[in-house]
Write a protein that holds these residues in place. Structure first.
Motif, PDB file in Angstrom:
ATOM      1  N   GLN A 185       8.632  -4.306   8.563  1.00 28.72           N
ATOM      2  CA  GLN A 185       8.899  -4.889   7.349  1.00 28.72           C
ATOM      3  C   GLN A 185       8.533  -3.807   6.279  1.00 28.72           C
ATOM      4  O   GLN A 185       7.686  -3.028   6.423  1.00 28.72           O
ATOM      5  N   ILE A 186       9.265  -4.086   4.954  1.00 34.11           N
ATOM      6  CA  ILE A 186       8.819  -3.339   3.812  1.00 34.11           C
ATOM      7  C   ILE A 186       8.014  -4.328   2.849  1.00 34.11           C
ATOM      8  O   ILE A 186       8.744  -5.163   2.142  1.00 34.11           O
ATOM      9  N   PRO A 187       6.788  -4.841   2.892  1.00 33.73           N
ATOM     10  CA  PRO A 187       6.210  -5.595   2.247  1.00 33.73           C
ATOM     11  C   PRO A 187       6.322  -5.414   0.540  1.00 33.73           C
ATOM     12  O   PRO A 187       6.018  -6.240  -0.320  1.00 33.73           O
ATOM     13  N   PHE A 188       6.352  -3.968   0.259  1.00 37.64           N
ATOM     14  CA  PHE A 188       6.322  -3.588  -1.035  1.00 37.64           C
ATOM     15  C   PHE A 188       7.224  -2.575  -1.450  1.00 37.64           C
ATOM     16  O   PHE A 188       7.457  -1.547  -0.576  1.00 37.64           O
ATOM     17  N   GLU A 189       7.805  -2.409  -2.482  1.00 38.12           N
ATOM     18  CA  GLU A 189       8.939  -1.700  -3.165  1.00 38.12           C
ATOM     19  C   GLU A 189       8.852  -1.749  -4.481  1.00 38.12           C
ATOM     20  O   GLU A 189       9.260  -2.728  -5.223  1.00 38.12           O
ATOM     21  N   GLY A 190       8.790  -0.526  -5.043  1.00 38.12           N
ATOM     22  CA  GLY A 190       8.694  -0.610  -6.625  1.00 38.12           C
ATOM     23  C   GLY A 190       8.269   0.483  -7.247  1.00 38.12           C
ATOM     24  O   GLY A 190       7.635   1.596  -6.497  1.00 38.12           O
ATOM     25  N   PRO A 191       7.732   0.614  -8.466  1.00 40.75           N
ATOM     26  CA  PRO A 191       7.338   1.906  -9.148  1.00 40.75           C
ATOM     27  C   PRO A 191       5.801   2.217  -8.453  1.00 40.75           C
ATOM     28  O   PRO A 191       5.159   1.356  -8.344  1.00 40.75           O
ATOM     29  N   PRO A 192       5.148   3.341  -8.707  1.00 43.76           N
ATOM     30  CA  PRO A 192       3.957   3.550  -8.510  1.00 43.76           C
ATOM     31  C   PRO A 192       2.830   2.742  -9.068  1.00 43.76           C
ATOM     32  O   PRO A 192       1.889   2.279  -8.456  1.00 43.76           O
ATOM     33  N   SER A 193       2.978   2.749 -10.511  1.00 45.85           N
ATOM     34  CA  SER A 193       2.242   1.612 -11.363  1.00 45.85           C
ATOM     35  C   SER A 193       2.195   0.238 -10.590  1.00 45.85           C
ATOM     36  O   SER A 193       0.834  -0.219 -10.727  1.00 45.85           O
ATOM     37  N   ALA A 194       3.051  -0.166 -10.041  1.00 42.15           N
ATOM     38  CA  ALA A 194       3.411  -1.743  -9.477  1.00 42.15           C
ATOM     39  C   ALA A 194       2.378  -1.599  -8.163  1.00 42.15           C
ATOM     40  O   ALA A 194       1.661  -2.644  -7.799  1.00 42.15           O
ATOM     41  N   PHE A 195       2.639  -0.547  -7.476  1.00 44.20           N
ATOM     42  CA  PHE A 195       1.747  -0.337  -6.112  1.00 44.20           C
ATOM     43  C   PHE A 195       0.238  -0.290  -6.453  1.00 44.20           C
ATOM     44  O   PHE A 195      -0.428  -1.174  -5.831  1.00 44.20           O
ATOM     45  N   THR A 196      -0.228   0.378  -7.378  1.00 43.72           N
ATOM     46  CA  THR A 196      -1.405   0.537  -7.835  1.00 43.72           C
ATOM     47  C   THR A 196      -2.155  -0.720  -8.284  1.00 43.72           C
ATOM     48  O   THR A 196      -3.316  -1.137  -7.941  1.00 43.72           O
ATOM     49  N   ALA A 197      -1.199  -1.727  -8.841  1.00 50.73           N
ATOM     50  CA  ALA A 197      -1.762  -2.851  -9.322  1.00 50.73           C
ATOM     51  C   ALA A 197      -1.572  -4.227  -8.309  1.00 50.73           C
ATOM     52  O   ALA A 197      -2.019  -5.331  -8.703  1.00 50.73           O
ATOM     53  N   SER A 198      -0.870  -3.786  -7.234  1.00 50.68           N
ATOM     54  CA  SER A 198      -0.592  -5.137  -6.365  1.00 50.68           C
ATOM     55  C   SER A 198      -1.761  -5.660  -5.652  1.00 50.68           C
ATOM     56  O   SER A 198      -2.686  -4.870  -5.205  1.00 50.68           O
ATOM     57  N   THR A 199      -1.689  -6.778  -5.597  1.00 45.62           N
ATOM     58  CA  THR A 199      -2.865  -7.669  -4.794  1.00 45.62           C
ATOM     59  C   THR A 199      -2.304  -8.137  -3.362  1.00 45.62           C
ATOM     60  O   THR A 199      -3.030  -8.795  -2.849  1.00 45.62           O
ATOM     61  N   HIS A 200      -1.275  -7.597  -2.991  1.00 45.92           N
ATOM     62  CA  HIS A 200      -0.647  -7.820  -1.737  1.00 45.92           C
ATOM     63  C   HIS A 200      -1.587  -7.265  -0.508  1.00 45.92           C
ATOM     64  O   HIS A 200      -1.888  -6.267  -0.843  1.00 45.92           O
ATOM     65  N   PRO A 201      -2.094  -8.296   0.368  1.00 45.24           N
ATOM     66  CA  PRO A 201      -3.274  -7.831   1.265  1.00 45.24           C
ATOM     67  C   PRO A 201      -2.798  -6.547   2.292  1.00 45.24           C
ATOM     68  O   PRO A 201      -3.725  -5.691   2.384  1.00 45.24           O
ATOM     69  N   ILE A 202      -1.558  -6.236   2.357  1.00 43.96           N
ATOM     70  CA  ILE A 202      -1.039  -5.090   3.450  1.00 43.96           C
ATOM     71  C   ILE A 202      -1.194  -4.011   2.289  1.00 43.96           C
ATOM     72  O   ILE A 202      -1.542  -3.099   3.004  1.00 43.96           O
ATOM     73  N   VAL A 203      -0.751  -4.125   1.044  1.00 47.86           N
ATOM     74  CA  VAL A 203      -0.978  -3.067   0.187  1.00 47.86           C
ATOM     75  C   VAL A 203      -2.210  -2.750  -0.075  1.00 47.86           C
ATOM     76  O   VAL A 203      -2.581  -1.566   0.100  1.00 47.86           O
ATOM     77  N   CYS A 204      -3.053  -3.492  -0.254  1.00 50.99           N
ATOM     78  CA  CYS A 204      -4.498  -3.296  -0.453  1.00 50.99           C
ATOM     79  C   CYS A 204      -5.217  -2.616   0.540  1.00 50.99           C
ATOM     80  O   CYS A 204      -6.016  -1.820   0.458  1.00 50.99           O
ATOM     81  N   SER A 205      -4.783  -3.092   1.763  1.00 55.11           N
ATOM     82  CA  SER A 205      -5.519  -2.476   2.860  1.00 55.11           C
ATOM     83  C   SER A 205      -4.914  -0.952   2.935  1.00 55.11           C
ATOM     84  O   SER A 205      -5.909  -0.126   3.411  1.00 55.11           O
ATOM     85  N   PHE A 206      -4.061  -0.762   2.932  1.00 60.05           N
ATOM     86  CA  PHE A 206      -3.177   0.550   3.048  1.00 60.05           C
ATOM     87  C   PHE A 206      -3.953   1.464   1.701  1.00 60.05           C
ATOM     88  O   PHE A 206      -4.415   2.619   1.828  1.00 60.05           O
ATOM     89  N   ARG A 207      -3.717   0.890   0.634  1.00 62.33           N
ATOM     90  CA  ARG A 207      -4.031   1.661  -0.712  1.00 62.33           C
ATOM     91  C   ARG A 207      -5.716   2.182  -0.749  1.00 62.33           C
ATOM     92  O   ARG A 207      -5.895   2.832  -1.232  1.00 62.33           O
ATOM     93  N   ASP A 208      -6.442   0.879  -0.287  1.00 59.85           N
ATOM     94  CA  ASP A 208      -7.877   0.938  -0.582  1.00 59.85           C
ATOM     95  C   ASP A 208      -8.666   1.466   0.700  1.00 59.85           C
ATOM     96  O   ASP A 208      -9.759   1.033   0.880  1.00 59.85           O
TER      97      ASP A 208
END
Length: 233
Positions: A185-208
């Protein structure tokens, strides 16, 4: 624009890219390009408008730099030999490789080989270029150089670039948009600024993940220090 597909190793990023390029046939689902389903009737037109840059460059060692770049034109057009040579030399010149046109890939540095693979990818003047892990196995300085190269020539030749990578920092700096692939699945798609600010748990797990590593290391060191103090006392 420059679009980056991020994700952990083994999540299927390269498989996704190869499905888009028609190298692999997907088991199910639909792929659309320019509003049309990619099938037997539209695939040929898509391939004329798209190029693929493989992870290992996929250059032919037995061919010179000029012959490597000329190959797509020989296989997909009815241009004369003179016109193919002119266009190939022009592509090499635009990527500052024209003086090396008679050299074989083994005679070029790693960075020059990457530029040669890009010259071959853009010689047909594609609208879309797919990059499969272009920075795999490279140190940070060379990773920066590759992303800079992709962005520079994407802007210069006005193609859409889709880059598959797990290099988070470089992707967020260079990309216009990012997509995160996870478990099909693609849980996030958007500009880098939105990725950095996202609170989605999958995004946070990968980003942080780096921050999580720092916390784990700090915890381990604290535990070891406590054990050492108890032993000494």
């Amino acid at each position: 624009s420059l679009v980056t597909v991020l994700g952990r190793s083994g999540t299927g990023k390269s498989v996704l890219l190869k499905c888009l390029a028609g190298i692999i046939t997907p088991d199910e689902g639909r792929i659309q390009f320019d509003g049309k389903d990619l099938d037997a009737s539209t695939r040929a037109d898509f391939r004329r408008r798209c190029s693929f840059l493989f992870q290992n460059n996929a250059l032919f060692d037995s061919l010179t730099a000029l012959e490597n770049v000329a190959l797509p034109l020989e296989q997909t057009t009815d241009l004369s030999d003179a016109e193919i040579r002119r266009r190939s030399l022009d592509a090499l010149q635009q990527l500052e490789l024209d003086t090396y046109h008679n050299r074989h890939p083994s005679q070029l540095s790693g960075g020059m080989q990457k530029r040669l693979a890009l010259a071959r990818a853009i010689v047909t003047k594609p609208e879309l270029v797919l990059f499969d892990e272009p920075t795999a196995g490279l140190d940070p300085i060379r990773r920066n150089a590759v992303f800079t190269m992709i962005l520079k020539y994407q802007r210069q030749f006005h193609f859409t670039a889709v880059v598959v990578t797990h290099d988070l920092d470089e992707a967020l700096i260079a990309s216009d948009r990012v997509a995160l692939l996870d478990n099909g699945q693609i849980p996030f798609e958007g500009p880098p600024s939105a990725f950095t600010a996202s609170t989605h748990p999958i995004v946070c797990s990968f980003r942080d993940s780096t921050q999580a590593l720092k916390q784990s290391v700090t915890s381990i060191r604290s535990e070891m220090s406590a054990i050492t103090r108890r032993t000494e006392s």
